[in-house]
Design an enzyme around this catalytic site. Structure first.
Site, PDB file in Angstrom:
ATOM      1  N   GLU A 275       9.808   9.759  -1.964  1.00 35.98           N
ATOM      2  CA  GLU A 275      10.061   9.667  -3.314  1.00 35.98           C
ATOM      3  C   GLU A 275      11.592   9.466  -3.659  1.00 35.98           C
ATOM      4  OE1 GLU A 275       7.842  12.378  -5.634  1.00 35.98           O
ATOM      5  OE2 GLU A 275       6.013  11.464  -5.254  1.00 35.98           O
TER       6      GLU A 275
ATOM      7  N   GLU B  71       1.729   5.320   3.710  1.00 37.31           N
ATOM      8  CA  GLU B  71       1.058   4.190   4.723  1.00 37.31           C
ATOM      9  C   GLU B  71       2.017   3.129   4.990  1.00 37.31           C
ATOM     10  OE1 GLU B  71      -0.202   5.419   1.798  1.00 37.31           O
ATOM     11  OE2 GLU B  71      -2.252   5.334   1.320  1.00 37.31           O
TER      12      GLU B  71
ATOM     13  N   CYS C 252       5.274   4.837  -0.232  1.00 38.27           N
ATOM     14  CA  CYS C 252       4.088   5.477   0.110  1.00 38.27           C
ATOM     15  C   CYS C 252       4.129   5.687   1.472  1.00 38.27           C
ATOM     16  CB  CYS C 252       2.628   4.467  -0.244  1.00 38.27           C
ATOM     17  SG  CYS C 252       2.520   4.306  -1.940  1.00 38.27           S
TER      18      CYS C 252
ATOM     19  N   CYS D 290       0.071  -1.100  -1.168  1.00 41.36           N
ATOM     20  CA  CYS D 290       0.107  -0.823   0.489  1.00 41.36           C
ATOM     21  C   CYS D 290      -1.121  -1.808   0.949  1.00 41.36           C
ATOM     22  CB  CYS D 290      -0.260   0.765   0.609  1.00 41.36           C
ATOM     23  SG  CYS D 290       1.006   1.564   0.509  1.00 41.36           S
TER      24      CYS D 290
END
Ligand code: THU
Length: 163
Positions: free
Chosen positions: A64, A75, A73, A115
Site C-alpha cells: 500500500e 496478485e 494488490c 487484477c
C-alpha cells in the site's frame, strides 16, 4: 433477441487437506507471503503465490501507499514479478490468501477487477488456463478453473484492431 446465460463452475473445498500436495504447498507459500504485506492503511493482508510451468513459485503481497491508488494488490505483485523474472513461462496456478488485523476473514477474497484484467492478458498470451485457488484465514477454499471464468466478456487487445 437472444438471451444468454454465462456462468462458471466454482469448486468449494471444506478443508485444505482435500487439495493436492502441490496445491497445498502453493497456498502455504501464499500464506507466508501474506506475512510480508505492507498494509498499514487497510490492515487487510493478502498473499499470492504463482506456480509456473517450469516448477518455480513466485510470490507477492499487497503493497500500500499513503497515496492510496499507488498501492498494488498481491496478485499483480506476484504475476508481474513472474513476468519479469521468467518471461514467457506459463502460469499454472495462482493461489491467494487473505486476512485482516481487525477482524476474522472467513470467506475467500477474490481478485479485484484490475487484477482480473491484468492477469487475463497473461492467460490469453499463454493460451492455457490459470487455475485460481482462494483461501481466507478460516472457511472454505475456492477453486476456479481459469481467469476467463471470473472475467466474462473481457476487454483485450483484439478490440484495438490490426493484430
Ligand atoms: N487487495 C489485494 O491485494 N488483493 C485483492 O484481491 C483484493 C484487495 C489489497 C489491496 C489493498 O492493499 C487491500 O487489499 C485492501 O483493499
Amino acid at each position: 433477441m437472444e438471451k444468454k446465460q454465462i456462468g462458471f463452475e466454482l469448486t468449494i473445498f471444506e478443508s485444505i487437506n482435500e487439495l493436492s500436495q502441490s496445491e497445498q504447498e502453493l497456498l502455504q507459500a501464499a500464506e507466508q507471503a501474506q506475512k510480508n504485506a505492507y498494509a498499514p492503511y487497510s490492515n487487510f493482508q493478502v498473499g499470492a503465490a504463482v506456480l509456473l510451468e517450469n516448477g518455480e513459485i513466485v510470490i507477492g503481497s499487497n503493497q500500500e501507499n499513503a497515496s492510496y491508488p499507488s498501492g498494488l494488490c498481491a496478485e499483480r505483485v506476484a504475476v508481474f514479478q513472474a513476468g519479469a523474472r521468467y518471461p514467457g513461462v506459463a502460469i499454472k496456478i495462482l493461489a491467494v490468501t487473505a486476512g485482516s488485523k481487525d477482524h476474522v476473514v472467513n470467506s475467500p477474497a477474490a481478485p479485484c477487477g484490475n487484477c482480473r484484467q491484468s492477469i487475463m492478458e497473461y492467460e490469453q498470451n499463454q493460451k492455457t488456463p490459470i487455475v485460481i485457488l482462494l483461501k481466507a484465514e478460516k472457511g472454505p477454499v475456492f477453486k476456479c478453473s481459469s481467469m476467463a471464468d471470473i472475467l466474462p466478456l473481457a476487454f483485450n487487445s483484439s478490440f484495438l484492431g490490426d493484430s
